[in-house]
Design an enzyme around this catalytic site. Structure first.
Site, PDB file in Angstrom:
ATOM      1  CB  CYS B  94     -61.428  32.515  53.524  1.00 47.13           C
ATOM      2  SG  CYS B  94     -61.480  30.773  53.079  1.00 47.13           S
ATOM      3  CG  HIS B 211     -57.638  32.218  56.654  1.00 47.85           C
ATOM      4  ND1 HIS B 211     -58.905  32.565  57.071  1.00 47.85           N
ATOM      5  CD2 HIS B 211     -57.805  31.184  55.795  1.00 47.85           C
ATOM      6  CE1 HIS B 211     -59.793  31.768  56.490  1.00 47.85           C
ATOM      7  NE2 HIS B 211     -59.156  30.932  55.718  1.00 47.85           N
ATOM      8  CD  GLU B 213     -58.441  35.060  59.615  1.00 44.75           C
ATOM      9  OE1 GLU B 213     -57.862  35.665  58.692  1.00 44.75           O
ATOM     10  OE2 GLU B 213     -59.188  34.083  59.406  1.00 44.75           O
TER      11      GLU B 213
END
Lengths: 81, 244
Positions: B94, B211, B213
């Site tokens: 990002c 994302h 994560e």
């Protein structure tokens, strides 16, 4: 010395902000086209902070590498005084 | 590097002022076997204690000027550049992707979403290249789903650059529908060629807007992100890395 840097999207790059502004102009009954939204960055440099002959190169460097992104934007540099 | 001795690789998660996915990254990475993450403040100048670097998401320097434009000049970025040149893994997520583009470590730029809206959603992605150090674990998995959250995620590059990225298999992730078809409706931000993630020429720097994560724990709904981090583990355990 006053510095004035104008940054705007390159001609080939889509500018969704410009398009949104164009749409809004219709509310005023204005049919416009090719609206580009950019930004202006102004700052001052005190005399003696940098050698006179280096100023222009330095300002172009700053405009190209920090104030604009050459991939998507063009800049115009104006130096007063 | 003696990764084999420790059975662990150390990842630096760089914390810029305004990063907000830094702790998510550390948490996600430390939950996985074989990796250990540590926060590194952006004023640091060395990455010699690490095997890989993650530039996390967020709004470094409040996105002033352009997203990533100021973070690019943080002291740590010289070390990140050296790291990338040495061929070590660098992952930009990002805002991290935006920083890598601004720094010139990846080609092109990320501009305002075509809709002008901040998009927070889950998107389908096609894994276009599974022969990278970040995607080797995807195996039979072609279409995945990851969260996105960004206002400036529209990938832009000139025609020549796009052509080169496509030809060299450097478009790693592409926005698609659930059937794996890249159409306009499945492009959340107007990115050229529905591009969601790209690789540098050497193959060791990956930037992506989604994302991973945020997709590591089952109780959060999606776990495809694990495959990216586990691919990195595999890379550190590979002969290619251990003998380099």
């Amino acid at each position: 010395m006053k510095v004035h840097v104008e940054v705007k999207p390159k001609s080939g790059v889509l500018d969704p902000q410009g398009n949104a502004v164009l749409e809004a102009m219709r509310h005023f009954g204005l049919e416009a086209r090719n609206c580009r939204v950019g930004k202006i960055i102004e700052f001052e440099i005190a005399d003696g902070t940098i050698r006179r002959e280096e100023i222009e190169n330095k300002l172009h460097e700053v405009s190209r590498d920090l104030l604009s992104n050459p991939v998507i934007e063009d800049y115009k540099l104006q130096i007063e005084g | 590097m003696q990764v084999g001795y420790r059975s662990i690789a150390r990842l630096a998660v760089v914390q810029f002022p305004g990063s907000n996915c830094d702790m998510d990254c550390v948490w996600a990475i430390n939950s996985l076997l074989g990796l250990k993450a540590k926060l590194v403040w952006h004023k640091e100048t060395k990455l010699s204690d690490f095997d890989g670097v993650v530039l996390p998401g967020g709004f470094s320097y409040g996105d002033y000027l352009r997203p990533g434009a100021i973070a690019r000049f943080s002291p740590i970025m010289d070390a990140v550049r050296d790291f990338a040149e040495e061929g070590k893994p660098v992952l930009g997520i990002c805002n991290g992707f935006q920083i890598l583009c601004e720094a010139g470590l990846l080609p092109g730029a990320l501009v305002r979403n075509r809709s002008l809206r901040f998009v927070c959603d889950r998107v389908w992605l096609k894994v276009e290249n599974k022969k990278t150090i970040f995607t080797s674990r995807f195996g039979e998995v072609d279409v995945i789903r990851l969260p996105i959250a960004h206002g400036d995620g529209c990938y832009y590059a000139d025609e020549a650059t796009l052509g080169q990225l496509e030809k060299e298999g450097r478009v790693v992730f592409r926005y698609v529908n659930r059937d794996g078809v890249a159409d306009v409706a499945s492009n959340p931000n107007g990115s050229c060629n529905n591009i969601a993630g790209i690789l540098n020429e050497k193959g060791n720097v990956l930037g992506l807007m989604p994302h991973p994560e945020r997709a590591v724990f089952e109780n959060l709904g999606l776990t495809y992100g694990r495959l990216i981090f586990n691919s990195i583990v595999d890379y550190f355990l590979s002969d290619e890395y251990r003998w380099s």
